[in-house]
Structures are given as C-alpha cells and as structure tokens.
Design an enzyme around this catalytic site. Structure first.
Site, PDB file in Angstrom:
ATOM      1  N   LYS A  13       0.821  -1.219   0.000  1.00  0.00           N
ATOM      2  CA  LYS A  13       0.000   0.000   0.000  1.00  0.00           C
ATOM      3  C   LYS A  13       0.853   1.268   0.000  1.00  0.00           C
ATOM      4  O   LYS A  13       0.590   2.192  -0.761  1.00  0.00           O
ATOM      5  CB  LYS A  13      -0.920   0.036   1.222  1.00  0.00           C
ATOM      6  CG  LYS A  13      -1.977  -1.049   1.253  1.00  0.00           C
ATOM      7  CD  LYS A  13      -2.955  -0.842   2.414  1.00  0.00           C
ATOM      8  CE  LYS A  13      -2.313  -0.972   3.786  1.00  0.00           C
ATOM      9  NZ  LYS A  13      -1.870  -2.329   4.119  1.00  0.00           N
ATOM     10  N   ARG A  88      -9.903   1.513   9.235  1.00  0.00           N
ATOM     11  CA  ARG A  88      -9.620   0.092   9.455  1.00  0.00           C
ATOM     12  C   ARG A  88     -10.679  -0.586  10.295  1.00  0.00           C
ATOM     13  O   ARG A  88     -10.596  -1.798  10.521  1.00  0.00           O
ATOM     14  CB  ARG A  88      -8.291  -0.042  10.196  1.00  0.00           C
ATOM     15  CG  ARG A  88      -7.075  -0.253   9.330  1.00  0.00           C
ATOM     16  CD  ARG A  88      -5.834  -0.110  10.204  1.00  0.00           C
ATOM     17  NE  ARG A  88      -4.772  -0.999   9.820  1.00  0.00           N
ATOM     18  CZ  ARG A  88      -3.634  -0.580   9.254  1.00  0.00           C
ATOM     19  NH1 ARG A  88      -3.437   0.685   8.985  1.00  0.00           N
ATOM     20  NH2 ARG A  88      -2.704  -1.445   8.960  1.00  0.00           N
ATOM     21  N   ARG A 127      11.152  -7.802   4.526  1.00  0.00           N
ATOM     22  CA  ARG A 127      11.302  -6.420   4.951  1.00  0.00           C
ATOM     23  C   ARG A 127      11.915  -6.356   6.358  1.00  0.00           C
ATOM     24  O   ARG A 127      12.682  -5.453   6.673  1.00  0.00           O
ATOM     25  CB  ARG A 127       9.932  -5.716   4.946  1.00  0.00           C
ATOM     26  CG  ARG A 127      10.009  -4.239   5.320  1.00  0.00           C
ATOM     27  CD  ARG A 127       8.697  -3.524   5.076  1.00  0.00           C
ATOM     28  NE  ARG A 127       7.726  -3.757   6.130  1.00  0.00           N
ATOM     29  CZ  ARG A 127       6.484  -3.300   6.118  1.00  0.00           C
ATOM     30  NH1 ARG A 127       6.044  -2.607   5.087  1.00  0.00           N
ATOM     31  NH2 ARG A 127       5.666  -3.540   7.111  1.00  0.00           N
ATOM     32  N   ARG A 133      11.553  -2.858  11.131  1.00  0.00           N
ATOM     33  CA  ARG A 133      10.376  -2.332  11.823  1.00  0.00           C
ATOM     34  C   ARG A 133      10.031  -3.247  12.990  1.00  0.00           C
ATOM     35  O   ARG A 133      10.013  -4.466  12.846  1.00  0.00           O
ATOM     36  CB  ARG A 133       9.198  -2.278  10.839  1.00  0.00           C
ATOM     37  CG  ARG A 133       8.834  -0.870  10.451  1.00  0.00           C
ATOM     38  CD  ARG A 133       7.753  -0.853   9.404  1.00  0.00           C
ATOM     39  NE  ARG A 133       6.469  -1.376   9.900  1.00  0.00           N
ATOM     40  CZ  ARG A 133       5.342  -1.258   9.210  1.00  0.00           C
ATOM     41  NH1 ARG A 133       5.330  -0.664   8.050  1.00  0.00           N
ATOM     42  NH2 ARG A 133       4.223  -1.757   9.700  1.00  0.00           N
ATOM     43  N   ARG A 144      -1.029  -9.352  12.839  1.00  0.00           N
ATOM     44  CA  ARG A 144      -1.521  -8.262  11.989  1.00  0.00           C
ATOM     45  C   ARG A 144      -2.387  -8.790  10.847  1.00  0.00           C
ATOM     46  O   ARG A 144      -3.389  -8.172  10.479  1.00  0.00           O
ATOM     47  CB  ARG A 144      -0.341  -7.449  11.446  1.00  0.00           C
ATOM     48  CG  ARG A 144       0.198  -6.467  12.499  1.00  0.00           C
ATOM     49  CD  ARG A 144       1.631  -6.063  12.252  1.00  0.00           C
ATOM     50  NE  ARG A 144       1.832  -5.430  10.966  1.00  0.00           N
ATOM     51  CZ  ARG A 144       2.977  -5.476  10.280  1.00  0.00           C
ATOM     52  NH1 ARG A 144       4.016  -6.148  10.752  1.00  0.00           N
ATOM     53  NH2 ARG A 144       3.078  -4.872   9.137  1.00  0.00           N
TER      54      ARG A 144
HETATM   55  P1  ADP Z   1       0.627  -2.521   7.912  1.00  0.00           P
HETATM   56  O1  ADP Z   1      -0.293  -2.159   6.782  1.00  0.00           O
HETATM   57  O2  ADP Z   1       1.833  -3.250   7.445  1.00  0.00           O
HETATM   58  O3  ADP Z   1      -0.063  -3.154   9.066  1.00  0.00           O
HETATM   59  P2  ADP Z   1       0.808   0.238   8.765  1.00  0.00           P
HETATM   60  O4  ADP Z   1       2.069   1.024   8.668  1.00  0.00           O
HETATM   61  O5  ADP Z   1      -0.337   0.658   7.933  1.00  0.00           O
HETATM   62  O6  ADP Z   1       1.283  -1.223   8.469  1.00  0.00           O
HETATM   63  O7  ADP Z   1       0.306   0.203  10.287  1.00  0.00           O
HETATM   64  C1  ADP Z   1       1.154  -0.204  11.331  1.00  0.00           C
HETATM   65  C2  ADP Z   1       0.380  -0.230  12.655  1.00  0.00           C
HETATM   66  O8  ADP Z   1      -0.120   1.096  12.966  1.00  0.00           O
HETATM   67  C3  ADP Z   1      -0.848  -1.111  12.699  1.00  0.00           C
HETATM   68  O9  ADP Z   1      -0.527  -2.469  12.923  1.00  0.00           O
HETATM   69  C4  ADP Z   1      -1.632  -0.464  13.865  1.00  0.00           C
HETATM   70  O10 ADP Z   1      -1.096  -0.808  15.120  1.00  0.00           O
HETATM   71  C5  ADP Z   1      -1.378   1.017  13.651  1.00  0.00           C
HETATM   72  N1  ADP Z   1      -2.423   1.619  12.806  1.00  0.00           N
HETATM   73  C6  ADP Z   1      -2.243   2.142  11.559  1.00  0.00           C
HETATM   74  N2  ADP Z   1      -3.405   2.617  11.061  1.00  0.00           N
HETATM   75  C7  ADP Z   1      -4.351   2.389  12.010  1.00  0.00           C
HETATM   76  C8  ADP Z   1      -5.755   2.632  12.097  1.00  0.00           C
HETATM   77  N3  ADP Z   1      -6.441   3.214  11.095  1.00  0.00           N
HETATM   78  N4  ADP Z   1      -6.404   2.256  13.225  1.00  0.00           N
HETATM   79  C9  ADP Z   1      -5.748   1.694  14.232  1.00  0.00           C
HETATM   80  N5  ADP Z   1      -4.437   1.409  14.229  1.00  0.00           N
HETATM   81  C10 ADP Z   1      -3.729   1.755  13.124  1.00  0.00           C
END
Ligand code: ADP
Length: 199
Positions: A13, A88, A127, A133, A144
């Site tokens: 994404k 989400r 990654r 990370r 996740r």
């Molecule tokens: P990925 O898509 O690989 O899970 P992101 O960088 O989008 O990685 O998100 C990393 C983390 O940030 C998520 O696992 C969550 O803990 C938090 N996070 C991101 N966006 C949201 C959201 N909209 N609501 C709640 N938690 C979020």
C-alpha cells in the site's frame, strides 16, 4: 480526488500510495507512518501507541479518528487526499463518512490491493531483514494478518456496495502493479488526471 487504499499488511500500500499521490497531485496520508513518528516521543500517549503497534493490534478508534481528522483539516487536503491504512474499523468508516459529509465531500474510489497471505507474509519477513520495523517479527506479522482479516477486510463490502471499490492484483513488479492500478482507477473515475475536467 479523494481516495482510500486498502489491503492486507504487506500488500504494498505505501509504495503504491506514493505513486498514486504523485500522479493526482494529492498528499498520501499513512496512519501507520503517523503513528511510527509518534512512537518515538516520550509521552504516555506515545508509550501506549508503541505498545499497541508492536503487538500488532490497532490503536484505539478515538485516538486514530482524532489524528486523521486533524490531518485532513490541513490546507494541502483541499484538492483531495489518499488515505493509506485508514479507515480500518467500522467506527473509523462512520467517522470518516461524517467528516466528509460535514464538508460536503465524498470519496471518489477505494483501491484494494489484493494479495494472498503466504505472499504478504513472505514479503514482510523479507522487509524485517532490511527495514527493521518493530512490528515485522513473525509472530506480530501473523497477528496483523489476523486482525486485518477479522476487523478490516469486512469493510471492503461496504465500499463495494457503494460502488467505489477498485480491486487490483498486488502481485508483480512495482511498476506493473502501478500501471494496473492507474488503468483501473481511470476506468472507475472517468479518465487520467490530464483529461479530467475538474481542475
Ligand atoms: P501494515 O499495513 O503493514 O499493518 P501500517 O504502517 O499501515 O502497516 O500500520 C502499522 C500499525 O499502525 C498497525 O498495525 C496499527 O497498530 C497502527 N495503525 C495504523 N493505522 C491504524 C488505524 N487506522 N487504526 C488503528 N491502528 C492503526
């Protein structure tokens, strides 16, 4: 152009969001990036965000909604935006709907990058070796994926019903996926940016 990009962790994404944002001249806003930046400060909120993220769970809707609303109110979002990683949860969808309705705005399309679990887990493990990370450990990656399947994947149906969903195969080279994505987006929204009539 007001867009969302969805898909499981590891679908690519962030990479595709940057390409789409550049093409349409809109900011790509990643809640994951915002939270990662927040994590490093030394406040109780940062500590809370750090613990949740590193476990693979979701930050609370209350905190997330507030942060996104503040970001979308910034001046660079007047011509549109691409949200990556938000909404989400059902609560986040409702909040975004209300926020946009309050400004007389609406989404133009919701991109879903499609990729199967084995492939995305393999990418995230790779990654982990390079980016380091904290949430890219194997156990957290599984959590996740599960949290995405349980809480976020069902939201795609909402956008499908609204006829906003653009599903794109996320497998293949980055540029190949971008091309596919642009074509699908153009078909959905009625043309490439240069041909569009809206400024
Ligand atoms: P990925 O898509 O690989 O899970 P992101 O960088 O989008 O990685 O998100 C990393 C983390 O940030 C998520 O696992 C969550 O803990 C938090 N996070 C991101 N966006 C949201 C959201 N909209 N609501 C709640 N938690 C979020």
């Amino acid at each position: 152009m007001r867009l969302l990009i969805m898909g499981p962790p590891g679908a690519g994404k962030g990479t595709q969001a940057a390409h789409v944002a550049q093409r349409y001249g809109i900011p790509a806003i990643s809640t994951g990036d915002i939270f990662r930046a927040m994590k490093t400060s030394d406040t109780p909120l940062a500590q809370q965000v750090r613990e949740i993220m590193d476990s693979g769970g979701y930050v609370s809707d209350e905190i997330t909604n507030e942060i996104v609303a503040a970001r979308l109110a910034e001046v660079d979002c007047v011509r549109g935006f691409l949200l990556d990683g938000y909404p989400r949860t059902p609560d986040q969808v409702e909040t975004l709907d209300a926020f946009l309705a309050g400004r007389g705005e609406a989404l133009d399309a919701v991109i879903c990058l499609v990729a199967d679990t084995d492939e995305v887990v393999a990418r995230l493990l790779k990654r982990a070796e390079t980016a380091g990370r904290a949430d890219d450990r194997e156990e957290t990656i599984r959590v996740r994926q599960q949290v995405y399947a349980d809480q976020t994947a069902p939201l795609l149906e909402i956008f499908r019903r609204r006829d906003l969903l653009v599903e794109v195969d996320g497998l293949g080279a980055v540029d190949e996926v971008s091309r596919r994505l642009f074509d699908a987006l153009d078909a959905k929204t009625g043309g490439a940016p240069a041909l569009s009539t809206e400024g």
